[in-house]
Design a protein around this motif. Structure first.
Motif, PDB file in Angstrom:
ATOM      1  N   TRP A 211     -10.161 -26.072  31.264  1.00 52.40           N
ATOM      2  CA  TRP A 211     -10.943 -24.832  31.328  1.00 52.40           C
ATOM      3  C   TRP A 211     -11.660 -24.577  30.008  1.00 52.40           C
ATOM      4  CZ3 TRP A 211     -12.100 -22.730  35.756  1.00 52.40           C
ATOM      5  CH2 TRP A 211     -11.248 -22.858  36.841  1.00 52.40           C
ATOM      6  N   HIS A 212     -11.022 -24.814  28.901  1.00 51.06           N
ATOM      7  CA  HIS A 212     -11.664 -24.619  27.593  1.00 51.06           C
ATOM      8  C   HIS A 212     -12.899 -25.516  27.480  1.00 51.06           C
ATOM      9  CE1 HIS A 212      -8.265 -22.271  26.779  1.00 51.06           C
ATOM     10  NE2 HIS A 212      -7.487 -23.159  26.193  1.00 51.06           N
ATOM     11  N   ILE A 213     -12.739 -26.770  27.851  1.00 49.37           N
ATOM     12  CA  ILE A 213     -13.857 -27.712  27.738  1.00 49.37           C
ATOM     13  C   ILE A 213     -15.017 -27.274  28.614  1.00 49.37           C
ATOM     14  CG2 ILE A 213     -14.583 -30.084  28.179  1.00 49.37           C
ATOM     15  CD1 ILE A 213     -11.750 -30.975  27.432  1.00 49.37           C
ATOM     16  N   VAL A 214     -14.722 -26.896  29.872  1.00 49.47           N
ATOM     17  CA  VAL A 214     -15.788 -26.454  30.783  1.00 49.47           C
ATOM     18  C   VAL A 214     -16.505 -25.227  30.225  1.00 49.47           C
ATOM     19  CG1 VAL A 214     -16.241 -25.496  33.079  1.00 49.47           C
ATOM     20  CG2 VAL A 214     -14.694 -27.439  32.825  1.00 49.47           C
ATOM     21  N   PHE A 215     -15.742 -24.269  29.698  1.00 51.73           N
ATOM     22  CA  PHE A 215     -16.360 -23.048  29.162  1.00 51.73           C
ATOM     23  C   PHE A 215     -17.320 -23.369  28.026  1.00 51.73           C
ATOM     24  CE2 PHE A 215     -16.355 -19.699  25.931  1.00 51.73           C
ATOM     25  CZ  PHE A 215     -16.849 -18.631  26.664  1.00 51.73           C
ATOM     26  N   TRP A 216     -16.857 -24.156  27.061  1.00 55.85           N
ATOM     27  CA  TRP A 216     -17.704 -24.432  25.894  1.00 55.85           C
ATOM     28  C   TRP A 216     -18.907 -25.297  26.279  1.00 55.85           C
ATOM     29  CZ3 TRP A 216     -17.323 -21.342  22.087  1.00 55.85           C
ATOM     30  CH2 TRP A 216     -16.087 -20.824  21.673  1.00 55.85           C
ATOM     31  N   VAL A 217     -18.726 -26.224  27.204  1.00 56.97           N
ATOM     32  CA  VAL A 217     -19.854 -27.063  27.640  1.00 56.97           C
ATOM     33  C   VAL A 217     -20.912 -26.211  28.343  1.00 56.97           C
ATOM     34  CG1 VAL A 217     -20.532 -28.899  29.236  1.00 56.97           C
ATOM     35  CG2 VAL A 217     -18.544 -29.200  27.757  1.00 56.97           C
ATOM     36  N   LEU A 218     -20.481 -25.334  29.273  1.00 63.21           N
ATOM     37  CA  LEU A 218     -21.436 -24.481  29.975  1.00 63.21           C
ATOM     38  C   LEU A 218     -22.135 -23.515  29.023  1.00 63.21           C
ATOM     39  CD1 LEU A 218     -19.520 -23.607  33.279  1.00 63.21           C
ATOM     40  CD2 LEU A 218     -21.368 -25.243  32.953  1.00 63.21           C
ATOM     41  N   LEU A 219     -21.388 -22.973  28.075  1.00 64.19           N
ATOM     42  CA  LEU A 219     -22.001 -22.046  27.128  1.00 64.19           C
ATOM     43  C   LEU A 219     -23.027 -22.764  26.256  1.00 64.19           C
ATOM     44  CD1 LEU A 219     -21.631 -19.037  26.507  1.00 64.19           C
ATOM     45  CD2 LEU A 219     -20.118 -19.665  24.620  1.00 64.19           C
ATOM     46  N   ALA A 220     -22.695 -23.969  25.803  1.00 64.87           N
ATOM     47  CA  ALA A 220     -23.635 -24.736  24.985  1.00 64.87           C
ATOM     48  C   ALA A 220     -24.863 -25.145  25.795  1.00 64.87           C
ATOM     49  CB  ALA A 220     -22.940 -25.966  24.422  1.00 64.87           C
ATOM     50  N   MET A 221     -24.661 -25.560  27.043  1.00 61.13           N
ATOM     51  CA  MET A 221     -25.799 -25.933  27.897  1.00 61.13           C
ATOM     52  C   MET A 221     -26.733 -24.749  28.113  1.00 61.13           C
ATOM     53  SD  MET A 221     -24.007 -28.299  30.833  1.00 61.13           S
ATOM     54  CE  MET A 221     -25.484 -28.078  31.855  1.00 61.13           C
ATOM     55  N   THR A 222     -26.136 -23.571  28.355  1.00 62.88           N
ATOM     56  CA  THR A 222     -26.972 -22.377  28.556  1.00 62.88           C
ATOM     57  C   THR A 222     -27.807 -22.082  27.323  1.00 62.88           C
ATOM     58  OG1 THR A 222     -25.243 -21.503  30.000  1.00 62.88           O
ATOM     59  CG2 THR A 222     -26.906 -19.956  29.230  1.00 62.88           C
ATOM     60  N   LEU A 223     -27.199 -22.180  26.149  1.00 63.28           N
ATOM     61  CA  LEU A 223     -27.935 -21.902  24.912  1.00 63.28           C
ATOM     62  C   LEU A 223     -29.060 -22.915  24.704  1.00 63.28           C
ATOM     63  CD1 LEU A 223     -28.203 -20.222  22.333  1.00 63.28           C
ATOM     64  CD2 LEU A 223     -26.514 -21.743  21.255  1.00 63.28           C
ATOM     65  N   VAL A 224     -28.772 -24.174  24.943  1.00 60.66           N
ATOM     66  CA  VAL A 224     -29.796 -25.209  24.762  1.00 60.66           C
ATOM     67  C   VAL A 224     -30.939 -25.030  25.756  1.00 60.66           C
ATOM     68  CG1 VAL A 224     -30.246 -27.688  24.942  1.00 60.66           C
ATOM     69  CG2 VAL A 224     -28.190 -26.867  23.768  1.00 60.66           C
ATOM     70  N   LEU A 225     -30.601 -24.768  27.026  1.00 60.11           N
ATOM     71  CA  LEU A 225     -31.641 -24.593  28.044  1.00 60.11           C
ATOM     72  C   LEU A 225     -32.516 -23.381  27.761  1.00 60.11           C
ATOM     73  CD1 LEU A 225     -29.635 -25.435  31.306  1.00 60.11           C
ATOM     74  CD2 LEU A 225     -31.384 -26.823  30.197  1.00 60.11           C
ATOM     75  N   SER A 226     -31.916 -22.362  27.151  1.00 57.32           N
ATOM     76  CA  SER A 226     -32.717 -21.168  26.860  1.00 57.32           C
ATOM     77  C   SER A 226     -33.846 -21.461  25.878  1.00 57.32           C
ATOM     78  CB  SER A 226     -31.808 -20.062  26.312  1.00 57.32           C
ATOM     79  OG  SER A 226     -31.318 -20.402  25.017  1.00 57.32           O
ATOM     80  N   PHE A 227     -33.654 -22.464  25.011  1.00 59.67           N
ATOM     81  CA  PHE A 227     -34.700 -22.792  24.058  1.00 59.67           C
ATOM     82  C   PHE A 227     -35.900 -23.449  24.739  1.00 59.67           C
ATOM     83  CE2 PHE A 227     -31.058 -22.627  21.090  1.00 59.67           C
ATOM     84  CZ  PHE A 227     -31.572 -21.740  20.167  1.00 59.67           C
ATOM     85  N   PHE A 228     -35.671 -24.006  25.917  1.00 60.64           N
ATOM     86  CA  PHE A 228     -36.773 -24.640  26.648  1.00 60.64           C
ATOM     87  C   PHE A 228     -37.359 -23.713  27.703  1.00 60.64           C
ATOM     88  CE2 PHE A 228     -34.040 -28.062  25.118  1.00 60.64           C
ATOM     89  CZ  PHE A 228     -34.959 -28.901  24.502  1.00 60.64           C
TER      90      PHE A 228
END
Length: 402
Positions: A19-36
């Motif tokens: 669960w920790h890994i999924v949370f941090w991966v999704l949060l990082a993906m959201t932040l990266v996608l927001s830049f595009f």
């Protein structure tokens, strides 16, 4: 939904790393996608700030709440989670997929299904409202978002109930495993205690049938020798002293045999028939009682008996003779060894004073004999009455070779 395993921790903590890994991966993906995306600088900064706040809240409030199961930090984190998700979806609607991990965390941190349900409803309403704000609060946007909100709520409830069922079943299995392990330990301890008690009883029977009876013979021979010396009969006293020495040597050998194993020394050096004859001769010499030994079994059949059965028969004869010495005041004793359809039997009969068997059922000697014989699958019959002597018959199953 707090459920504990044997170590006192929630059952689902074994999967928290995932669960920790999924949370941090999704949060990082959201932040990266927001830049595009098409966010302006102000919204990008606000979105990144919401991501940072959510990450910090998870690290410093959510994780401790998961570990400690404290209610207040859990509530604070979930409210911060919903608020940050509302900001993120309002600024960048594509961040709505974070509801997946948000719903899971809400259910994992809740104490009851009711609490989980209303927080899930609050999450769906908050995120839906953020989507409506992002779309301009129009009716068309409401009717477009409303089905999605309802589906999200139903999925969240079903997912959460499934998690609750899984955790409940895991808890029940954990409790059952603990009970089984506890029962296994108790059973092992009971078996150990029973084994210790059985070994003590066996040792007590062996000592009673060998050393104690040998000591009784020595005492009686010593008393007889003392009487002979008082009367001036040195020859008789010498014979008594020689018998004492022989009995003491046999007792010493039996004691060594008890330490090494439980096979009587006499049986390791001679056949059962020879040992029974010696027992009868020595008993007659020590007590003056006429002892007759009748062995109806051929030597080869006696030798074919399993060692354990020979020990049972010998010990039974020794115990019966010890009782005759102590209580019977008999003049004649007959020892008979024979074979029947039920097995091998030995009978010790005397013409002594007799007794009422029910009145002495608690005597150690007869109880020890009965216990030893029953352990070998045999049986003991005691026939006696006051003034009419005693008959003891021991039957043990015959070995396949006999």
């Amino acid at each position: 939904m707090e459920t504990s395993s044997g170590a006192g921790q929630p059952v689902w903590t074994r999967t928290l790393v995932g669960w920790h890994i999924v949370f941090w991966v999704l949060l990082a993906m959201t932040l990266v996608l927001s830049f595009f995306g098409d966010l302006d600088r102000t919204r990008q900064v606000a979105f990144a700030g919401a991501v940072v706040v959510l990450g910090a809240a998870y690290q410093f409030i959510g994780l401790p709440a998961i570990a400690s199961r404290r209610a207040l930090p859990a509530y604070v984190y979930r409210l911060v989670l919903i608020a940050c998700l509302m900001v993120m979806v309002g600024l960048y609607p594509q961040a709505v997929f974070l509801m997946f991990i948000a719903s899971a965390q809400i259910w994992l941190l809740c104490e009851s299904v009711r609490e989980s349900a209303w927080l899930s409803l609050l999450l769906v309403i908050g995120v839906g409202s953020a989507q409506l704000w992002s779309a301009g609060w129009g009716w068309d946007a409401l009717w477009e978002i409303l089905p999605w909100m309802l589906v999200s709520l139903v999925v969240s409830l079903l997912f959460g109930i499934w998690i609750e069922k899984v955790i409940t079943q895991s808890q029940q299995r954990a409790v059952l495993i603990e009970q089984l392990e506890s029962a296994r330990d108790e059973l092992a301890e009971a078996h150990h205690s029973a084994g210790v008690m059985a070994e003590r009883e066996r040792m007590a029977r062996e000592i009673h049938d060998t050393l104690a009876q040998g000591m009784t013979s020595i005492v009686m021979l010593a008393q007889a020798a003392a009487v002979e010396l008082q009367r001036g009969g040195t020859d008789g006293a010498s014979a008594r002293l020689a018998a004492i020495e022989d009995t003491a040597r046999e007792n010493l050998a039996e004691a060594r045999a008890l330490v090494a194993a439980f096979t009587p020394v006499a049986l390791s050096e001679a056949t059962l028939t020879e040992v029974l004859r010696r027992q009868g001769e020595r008993f007659a010499a020590e007590t003056g009682i006429n002892v007759q030994v009748s062995l109806d079994l051929p030597d080869e059949e006696v030798a074919a008996l399993p060692q354990a059965q020979q020990v049972v028969l010998l010990r039974s004869a020794q115990e019966a003779l010890a009782n005759v010495r102590k209580h019977a005041r008999a003049t004649q004793v007959r020892i008979t060894l024979g074979l029947s359809d039920g097995g091998v039997w030995i009978e010790i009969r005397d013409d002594g004073s007799g007794f009422t068997p029910a009145a002495v059922s608690s005597g150690f000697g007869l109880n020890a004999m009965r216990g030893r014989v029953e352990e070998s699958g045999g049986s003991v019959q005691v026939e006696s009455s006051p003034g009419h002597g005693t008959r003891i018959q021991v039957l043990v199953p015959a070995g396949e070779d006999v």
